[in-house]
Motif scaffolding. Structure first.
Motif, PDB file in Angstrom:
ATOM      1  N   LEU A   1      10.329   3.466  11.097  1.00 20.54           N
ATOM      2  CA  LEU A   1       9.306   3.658  10.077  1.00 20.54           C
ATOM      3  C   LEU A   1       8.038   4.194  10.713  1.00 20.54           C
ATOM      4  O   LEU A   1       7.598   3.711  11.753  1.00 20.54           O
ATOM      5  CB  LEU A   1       8.999   2.322   9.377  1.00 20.54           C
ATOM      6  CG  LEU A   1      10.151   1.708   8.594  1.00 20.54           C
ATOM      7  CD1 LEU A   1       9.742   0.357   8.039  1.00 20.54           C
ATOM      8  CD2 LEU A   1      10.559   2.629   7.463  1.00 20.54           C
ATOM      9  N   LYS A   2       7.455   5.189  10.079  1.00 20.15           N
ATOM     10  CA  LYS A   2       6.218   5.770  10.559  1.00 20.15           C
ATOM     11  C   LYS A   2       5.052   4.926  10.039  1.00 20.15           C
ATOM     12  O   LYS A   2       4.960   4.665   8.841  1.00 20.15           O
ATOM     13  CB  LYS A   2       6.086   7.205  10.033  1.00 20.15           C
ATOM     14  CG  LYS A   2       4.840   7.896  10.490  1.00 20.15           C
ATOM     15  CD  LYS A   2       4.773   9.308   9.921  1.00 20.15           C
ATOM     16  CE  LYS A   2       3.473   9.961  10.290  1.00 20.15           C
ATOM     17  NZ  LYS A   2       3.318  11.251   9.637  1.00 20.15           N
ATOM     18  N   PRO A   3       4.175   4.435  10.926  1.00 20.60           N
ATOM     19  CA  PRO A   3       3.046   3.638  10.443  1.00 20.60           C
ATOM     20  C   PRO A   3       2.095   4.491   9.612  1.00 20.60           C
ATOM     21  O   PRO A   3       1.800   5.633   9.957  1.00 20.60           O
ATOM     22  CB  PRO A   3       2.371   3.149  11.720  1.00 20.60           C
ATOM     23  CG  PRO A   3       2.832   4.064  12.794  1.00 20.60           C
ATOM     24  CD  PRO A   3       4.161   4.604  12.364  1.00 20.60           C
ATOM     25  N   GLN A   4       1.680   3.939   8.487  1.00 20.22           N
ATOM     26  CA  GLN A   4       0.769   4.675   7.614  1.00 20.22           C
ATOM     27  C   GLN A   4      -0.662   4.280   7.943  1.00 20.22           C
ATOM     28  O   GLN A   4      -0.952   3.131   8.255  1.00 20.22           O
ATOM     29  CB  GLN A   4       1.079   4.376   6.156  1.00 20.22           C
ATOM     30  CG  GLN A   4       2.443   4.864   5.746  1.00 20.22           C
ATOM     31  CD  GLN A   4       2.731   4.561   4.290  1.00 20.22           C
ATOM     32  OE1 GLN A   4       1.969   3.887   3.635  1.00 20.22           O
ATOM     33  NE2 GLN A   4       3.832   5.073   3.803  1.00 20.22           N
ATOM     34  N   GLY A   5      -1.558   5.243   7.820  1.00 20.97           N
ATOM     35  CA  GLY A   5      -2.957   4.994   8.113  1.00 20.97           C
ATOM     36  C   GLY A   5      -3.711   4.490   6.895  1.00 20.97           C
ATOM     37  O   GLY A   5      -3.166   4.333   5.817  1.00 20.97           O
ATOM     38  N   ARG A   6      -4.957   4.222   7.109  1.00 17.72           N
ATOM     39  CA  ARG A   6      -5.822   3.742   6.034  1.00 17.72           C
ATOM     40  C   ARG A   6      -6.203   4.891   5.113  1.00 17.72           C
ATOM     41  O   ARG A   6      -6.294   6.030   5.537  1.00 17.72           O
ATOM     42  CB  ARG A   6      -7.089   3.126   6.611  1.00 17.72           C
ATOM     43  CG  ARG A   6      -6.828   1.871   7.393  1.00 17.72           C
ATOM     44  CD  ARG A   6      -8.130   1.302   7.920  1.00 17.72           C
ATOM     45  NE  ARG A   6      -7.881   0.132   8.700  1.00 17.72           N
ATOM     46  CZ  ARG A   6      -8.016  -1.107   8.226  1.00 17.72           C
ATOM     47  NH1 ARG A   6      -8.432  -1.302   7.006  1.00 17.72           N
ATOM     48  NH2 ARG A   6      -7.759  -2.145   8.984  1.00 17.72           N
ATOM     49  N   GLN A   7      -6.411   4.550   3.845  1.00 15.21           N
ATOM     50  CA  GLN A   7      -6.861   5.517   2.860  1.00 15.21           C
ATOM     51  C   GLN A   7      -8.085   4.953   2.161  1.00 15.21           C
ATOM     52  O   GLN A   7      -8.259   3.738   2.087  1.00 15.21           O
ATOM     53  CB  GLN A   7      -5.768   5.790   1.830  1.00 15.21           C
ATOM     54  CG  GLN A   7      -4.590   6.530   2.390  1.00 15.21           C
ATOM     55  CD  GLN A   7      -3.562   6.808   1.313  1.00 15.21           C
ATOM     56  OE1 GLN A   7      -3.272   5.953   0.495  1.00 15.21           O
ATOM     57  NE2 GLN A   7      -3.025   8.004   1.322  1.00 15.21           N
ATOM     58  N   ASP A   8      -8.923   5.835   1.654  1.00 14.24           N
ATOM     59  CA  ASP A   8     -10.107   5.410   0.911  1.00 14.24           C
ATOM     60  C   ASP A   8      -9.763   5.212  -0.557  1.00 14.24           C
ATOM     61  O   ASP A   8      -9.264   6.130  -1.201  1.00 14.24           O
ATOM     62  CB  ASP A   8     -11.226   6.441   1.045  1.00 14.24           C
ATOM     63  CG  ASP A   8     -11.862   6.432   2.416  1.00 14.24           C
ATOM     64  OD1 ASP A   8     -12.368   7.480   2.824  1.00 14.24           O
ATOM     65  OD2 ASP A   8     -11.862   5.374   3.068  1.00 14.24           O
ATOM     66  N   TYR A   9     -10.043   4.026  -1.068  1.00 16.72           N
ATOM     67  CA  TYR A   9      -9.794   3.686  -2.468  1.00 16.72           C
ATOM     68  C   TYR A   9     -11.133   3.468  -3.156  1.00 16.72           C
ATOM     69  O   TYR A   9     -12.008   2.779  -2.606  1.00 16.72           O
ATOM     70  CB  TYR A   9      -8.976   2.393  -2.570  1.00 16.72           C
ATOM     71  CG  TYR A   9      -7.570   2.511  -2.033  1.00 16.72           C
ATOM     72  CD1 TYR A   9      -6.509   2.782  -2.879  1.00 16.72           C
ATOM     73  CD2 TYR A   9      -7.301   2.352  -0.682  1.00 16.72           C
ATOM     74  CE1 TYR A   9      -5.213   2.877  -2.398  1.00 16.72           C
ATOM     75  CE2 TYR A   9      -6.004   2.453  -0.187  1.00 16.72           C
ATOM     76  CZ  TYR A   9      -4.979   2.717  -1.053  1.00 16.72           C
ATOM     77  OH  TYR A   9      -3.697   2.825  -0.563  1.00 16.72           O
ATOM     78  N   PRO A  10     -11.332   3.999  -4.360  1.00 11.93           N
ATOM     79  CA  PRO A  10     -12.582   3.758  -5.090  1.00 11.93           C
ATOM     80  C   PRO A  10     -12.622   2.316  -5.606  1.00 11.93           C
ATOM     81  O   PRO A  10     -11.610   1.783  -6.068  1.00 11.93           O
ATOM     82  CB  PRO A  10     -12.530   4.756  -6.242  1.00 11.93           C
ATOM     83  CG  PRO A  10     -11.085   5.052  -6.428  1.00 11.93           C
ATOM     84  CD  PRO A  10     -10.440   4.906  -5.072  1.00 11.93           C
ATOM     85  N   ILE A  11     -13.781   1.678  -5.503  1.00 14.88           N
ATOM     86  CA  ILE A  11     -13.956   0.305  -5.983  1.00 14.88           C
ATOM     87  C   ILE A  11     -14.340   0.354  -7.452  1.00 14.88           C
ATOM     88  O   ILE A  11     -15.337   0.967  -7.819  1.00 14.88           O
ATOM     89  CB  ILE A  11     -15.035  -0.427  -5.154  1.00 14.88           C
ATOM     90  CG1 ILE A  11     -14.604  -0.498  -3.694  1.00 14.88           C
ATOM     91  CG2 ILE A  11     -15.276  -1.822  -5.713  1.00 14.88           C
ATOM     92  CD1 ILE A  11     -15.662  -1.060  -2.760  1.00 14.88           C
ATOM     93  N   LEU A  12     -13.532  -0.309  -8.305  1.00 15.31           N
ATOM     94  CA  LEU A  12     -13.770  -0.316  -9.745  1.00 15.31           C
ATOM     95  C   LEU A  12     -14.456  -1.597 -10.221  1.00 15.31           C
ATOM     96  O   LEU A  12     -15.219  -1.576 -11.177  1.00 15.31           O
ATOM     97  CB  LEU A  12     -12.449  -0.141 -10.500  1.00 15.31           C
ATOM     98  CG  LEU A  12     -11.651   1.117 -10.172  1.00 15.31           C
ATOM     99  CD1 LEU A  12     -10.341   1.124 -10.942  1.00 15.31           C
ATOM    100  CD2 LEU A  12     -12.467   2.356 -10.465  1.00 15.31           C
ATOM    101  N   GLN A  13     -14.157  -2.718  -9.552  1.00  9.76           N
ATOM    102  CA  GLN A  13     -14.738  -4.007  -9.916  1.00  9.76           C
ATOM    103  C   GLN A  13     -15.060  -4.776  -8.643  1.00  9.76           C
ATOM    104  O   GLN A  13     -14.433  -4.572  -7.603  1.00  9.76           O
ATOM    105  CB  GLN A  13     -13.759  -4.842 -10.735  1.00  9.76           C
ATOM    106  CG  GLN A  13     -13.425  -4.294 -12.078  1.00  9.76           C
ATOM    107  CD  GLN A  13     -12.426  -5.194 -12.806  1.00  9.76           C
ATOM    108  OE1 GLN A  13     -12.153  -6.297 -12.381  1.00  9.76           O
ATOM    109  NE2 GLN A  13     -11.891  -4.695 -13.908  1.00  9.76           N
ATOM    110  N   LYS A  14     -16.009  -5.697  -8.745  1.00  7.84           N
ATOM    111  CA  LYS A  14     -16.388  -6.541  -7.628  1.00  7.84           C
ATOM    112  C   LYS A  14     -15.215  -7.450  -7.256  1.00  7.84           C
ATOM    113  O   LYS A  14     -14.545  -7.996  -8.128  1.00  7.84           O
ATOM    114  CB  LYS A  14     -17.605  -7.377  -8.032  1.00  7.84           C
ATOM    115  CG  LYS A  14     -18.217  -8.170  -6.936  1.00  7.84           C
ATOM    116  CD  LYS A  14     -19.464  -8.853  -7.443  1.00  7.84           C
ATOM    117  CE  LYS A  14     -20.118  -9.650  -6.359  1.00  7.84           C
ATOM    118  NZ  LYS A  14     -21.331 -10.325  -6.833  1.00  7.84           N
ATOM    119  N   PHE A  15     -14.910  -7.570  -5.947  1.00 12.21           N
ATOM    120  CA  PHE A  15     -13.833  -8.439  -5.492  1.00 12.21           C
ATOM    121  C   PHE A  15     -14.125  -8.968  -4.099  1.00 12.21           C
ATOM    122  O   PHE A  15     -15.016  -8.487  -3.400  1.00 12.21           O
ATOM    123  CB  PHE A  15     -12.483  -7.712  -5.510  1.00 12.21           C
ATOM    124  CG  PHE A  15     -12.380  -6.577  -4.527  1.00 12.21           C
ATOM    125  CD1 PHE A  15     -11.869  -6.772  -3.261  1.00 12.21           C
ATOM    126  CD2 PHE A  15     -12.799  -5.300  -4.873  1.00 12.21           C
ATOM    127  CE1 PHE A  15     -11.773  -5.724  -2.362  1.00 12.21           C
ATOM    128  CE2 PHE A  15     -12.701  -4.243  -3.992  1.00 12.21           C
ATOM    129  CZ  PHE A  15     -12.185  -4.460  -2.730  1.00 12.21           C
TER     130      PHE A  15
END
Length: 61
Positions: A4-18
């Protein structure tokens, strides 16, 4: 056996406080860099949006 090829980090938009790992993330931060395994639960709960598509760089042929 396939590797398995390790996947890198991706930028996700924040929609709600968590809260993640003892830290609160607010919508004022716009995006958060996560691994796909970290993001799956937050995506299901509507806390973050789908990652933006990043263009793939073409190598020299």
């Amino acid at each position: 056996m396939a590797t398995l090829k390790p996947q890198g980090r991706q930028d996700y938009p924040i929609l709600q406080k968590f809260r993640l790992n003892g830290r609160w993330y607010d919508t004022s931060e716009k995006t958060i860099a996560l691994l796909p395994a970290q993001a799956s639960f937050l995506l299901l709960n509507g806390k973050i949006g789908k990652p933006a598509l990043v263009p793939v760089k073409q190598g020299d042929k």
